[in-house]
Design a protein around this motif. Structure first.
Motif, mmCIF file in Angstrom:
data_model
loop_
_atom_site.group_PDB
_atom_site.id
_atom_site.type_symbol
_atom_site.label_atom_id
_atom_site.label_comp_id
_atom_site.label_asym_id
_atom_site.label_seq_id
_atom_site.Cartn_x
_atom_site.Cartn_y
_atom_site.Cartn_z
ATOM 1 N N ILE A 43 -2.345 2.501 8.131
ATOM 2 C CA ILE A 43 -2.220 2.308 6.686
ATOM 3 C C ILE A 43 -3.561 2.484 5.982
ATOM 4 O O ILE A 43 -3.638 3.047 4.881
ATOM 5 C CB ILE A 43 -1.626 0.919 6.378
ATOM 6 N N ILE A 44 -4.637 2.010 6.597
ATOM 7 C CA ILE A 44 -5.954 2.105 5.967
ATOM 8 C C ILE A 44 -6.523 3.521 6.072
ATOM 9 O O ILE A 44 -7.059 4.061 5.098
ATOM 10 C CB ILE A 44 -6.934 1.084 6.597
ATOM 11 N N SER A 45 -6.401 4.145 7.244
ATOM 12 C CA SER A 45 -6.972 5.480 7.442
ATOM 13 C C SER A 45 -6.104 6.587 6.862
ATOM 14 O O SER A 45 -6.622 7.654 6.495
ATOM 15 C CB SER A 45 -7.189 5.724 8.948
ATOM 16 N N ARG A 46 -4.789 6.366 6.813
ATOM 17 C CA ARG A 46 -3.835 7.303 6.233
ATOM 18 C C ARG A 46 -3.914 8.718 6.829
ATOM 19 O O ARG A 46 -3.982 9.702 6.095
ATOM 20 C CB ARG A 46 -4.010 7.381 4.719
ATOM 21 N N PRO A 47 -3.919 8.866 8.145
ATOM 22 C CA PRO A 47 -3.872 10.216 8.725
ATOM 23 C C PRO A 47 -2.506 10.837 8.446
ATOM 24 O O PRO A 47 -1.544 10.131 8.076
ATOM 25 C CB PRO A 47 -4.076 9.963 10.220
ATOM 26 N N ILE A 48 -2.385 12.132 8.640
ATOM 27 C CA ILE A 48 -1.106 12.780 8.409
ATOM 28 C C ILE A 48 -0.032 12.151 9.305
ATOM 29 O O ILE A 48 -0.262 11.885 10.484
ATOM 30 C CB ILE A 48 -1.201 14.305 8.675
ATOM 31 N N GLY A 49 1.086 11.841 8.705
ATOM 32 C CA GLY A 49 2.168 11.212 9.454
ATOM 33 C C GLY A 49 2.024 9.721 9.613
ATOM 34 O O GLY A 49 2.774 9.110 10.390
ATOM 35 N N GLN B 19 0.830 -1.202 0.000
ATOM 36 C CA GLN B 19 0.000 0.000 0.000
ATOM 37 C C GLN B 19 0.869 1.258 0.000
ATOM 38 O O GLN B 19 0.469 2.292 -0.488
ATOM 39 C CB GLN B 19 -0.934 -0.019 1.216
ATOM 40 N N ASN B 20 2.056 1.129 0.596
ATOM 41 C CA ASN B 20 3.029 2.217 0.559
ATOM 42 C C ASN B 20 4.390 1.601 0.262
ATOM 43 O O ASN B 20 5.006 0.995 1.126
ATOM 44 C CB ASN B 20 3.064 2.969 1.889
ATOM 45 N N PRO B 21 4.885 1.745 -0.990
ATOM 46 C CA PRO B 21 6.154 1.115 -1.372
ATOM 47 C C PRO B 21 7.338 1.549 -0.510
ATOM 48 O O PRO B 21 8.281 0.777 -0.319
ATOM 49 C CB PRO B 21 6.341 1.563 -2.827
ATOM 50 N N LEU B 22 7.292 2.767 0.016
ATOM 51 C CA LEU B 22 8.403 3.242 0.843
ATOM 52 C C LEU B 22 8.489 2.470 2.156
ATOM 53 O O LEU B 22 9.572 2.288 2.717
ATOM 54 C CB LEU B 22 8.255 4.737 1.132
ATOM 55 N N LEU B 23 7.338 1.998 2.655
ATOM 56 C CA LEU B 23 7.303 1.268 3.915
ATOM 57 C C LEU B 23 7.454 -0.238 3.732
ATOM 58 O O LEU B 23 7.699 -0.959 4.693
ATOM 59 C CB LEU B 23 5.987 1.548 4.644
ATOM 60 N N CYS B 24 7.269 -0.710 2.481
ATOM 61 C CA CYS B 24 7.325 -2.158 2.200
ATOM 62 C C CYS B 24 6.348 -2.922 3.092
ATOM 63 O O CYS B 24 6.680 -3.963 3.668
ATOM 64 C CB CYS B 24 8.745 -2.682 2.376
ATOM 65 N N ILE B 25 5.118 -2.389 3.189
ATOM 66 C CA ILE B 25 4.076 -2.982 4.043
ATOM 67 C C ILE B 25 2.810 -3.211 3.228
ATOM 68 O O ILE B 25 2.409 -2.375 2.417
ATOM 69 C CB ILE B 25 3.733 -2.044 5.221
ATOM 70 N N LYS B 26 2.187 -4.352 3.459
ATOM 71 C CA LYS B 26 0.805 -4.568 3.044
ATOM 72 C C LYS B 26 0.075 -5.135 4.245
ATOM 73 O O LYS B 26 0.505 -6.136 4.835
ATOM 74 C CB LYS B 26 0.696 -5.545 1.870
ATOM 75 N N VAL B 27 -1.022 -4.499 4.630
ATOM 76 C CA VAL B 27 -1.796 -4.984 5.767
ATOM 77 C C VAL B 27 -3.269 -4.875 5.414
ATOM 78 O O VAL B 27 -3.717 -3.865 4.870
ATOM 79 C CB VAL B 27 -1.454 -4.187 7.052
#
Length: 299
Positions: free
Chosen positions: A147-153, A11-19
């Motif tokens: 990751i799902i809500s994507r708040p600032i920061g 979901q964010n390539p910079l974090l290398c995370i999928k959840v």
């Protein structure tokens, strides 16, 4: 039996995370050993929220109830199924830990990079330590929410939660599997490990590898064992057999052809290494892929 390499789209390539949170509903068919297995580079954490879930690896079966957690290591074959008629809800976290190996993490590099043993061995923590299990479950939910809500920061928060998750495992490790060790110079070791991964089917010369590291043959041998915990040739053999395990389960080639495809032409040596790392023959290993549906394990 079907086995495939699952592509993980971050979901964010910079974090290398999928959840993601998954649900399974509807009538439950008769529980049978799995016919679909998969693997991926990323390590995987599963947190069950409702229902009952079963996770298979070639050696173990984990039966998970609400609040329980399991971790599966990189490129580890596994399969899963719902166990009860009630709806199943669970969160799956995939993460590539490479970006998280900063200087503070390097004393623990060889453990989380699974140089010496699979991360699956850490599941004893969740079976024996209720507080650690609850803490890791809460962290997984926090990563999911960010990751799902994507708040600032959210990028900063998710990265901090990954580090917190690893720290929780370190401090709950009562068996000492994650002990701090010699500092690892990632700029030196990283290219070496990548070189080995890319050339498992070829002859890997220690002389060439030591040249890449800018060290003499003898100094590199000592350096690798001191920092990684295993001799270089042992590390290469571990990687070759791990590749052979996946090939055995995913390809129709003969054992001889598979051994050659991972750089081992001597079949006696191949069988010796396979038994050393798996405690069984290749044929016995494949039998594990259709385990007794009634067995279970939690450590």
């Amino acid at each position: 039996m079907e086995i495939f390499q699952e592509p993980i789209h971050y979901q964010n390539p910079l974090l290398c995370i999928k959840v993601w949170e998954f649900t399974s509903t509807g009538p439950l068919a008769h529980i049978k050993p799995p016919t679909q297995w998969h693997y991926h580079k990323e390590i995987e954490f599963i947190l069950v929220k409702t229902g009952k879930h079963r996770l298979y690896t070639p050696e173990r079966i984990f039966d998970l109830e609400p609040g329980e957690v399991v971790v599966i290591g990189s490129s580890r074959l596994h399969a899963a199924q719902r166990l009860s008629e009630s709806d199943l809800s669970y969160i799956v976290l995939h993460v590539d830990l490479e970006p998280y190996f900063d200087p503070a993490m390097m004393p623990y590099y060889r453990h989380f990079a699974e140089i010496m043993r699979p991360l699956e061995d850490l599941n004893y923590i969740f079976a024996e330590n209720e507080q650690a299990r609850a803490d890791v479950g809460r962290i997984i939910e926090q990563i999911h929410d960010e990751i799902i809500s994507r708040p600032i920061g959210h990028e900063i928060a998710a990265a901090m939660h990954i580090k917190h998750l690893l720290l929780t495992l370190l401090r709950a490790d009562s068996r000492g599997l994650l002990q701090s060790h010699e500092y690892v110079d990632r700029d030196t070791i990283g290219p070496i490990l990548a070189y080995v991964e890319e050339r498992l089917s070829e002859r890997i010369e220690l002389k060439e590898v030591s040249r890449m590291a800018g060290m003499s043959y003898h100094y590199f041998s000592k350096y690798f064992k001191k920092t990684m915990g295993v001799p270089f040739t042992d590390y290469v053999n571990r990687k070759r057999i791990a590749a052979a395990e996946r090939a055995l389960a995913t390809q129709v080639e003969s054992v001889v052809d598979i051994a050659r495809s991972v750089g081992i032409d001597n079949m006696a040596h191949f069988y010796e290494l396979f038994r050393r790392f798996n405690g069984c023959t290749p044929k016995q290993y494949l039998r594990r892929m259709t385990p007794d549906a009634g067995a279970s394990a939690h450590d």
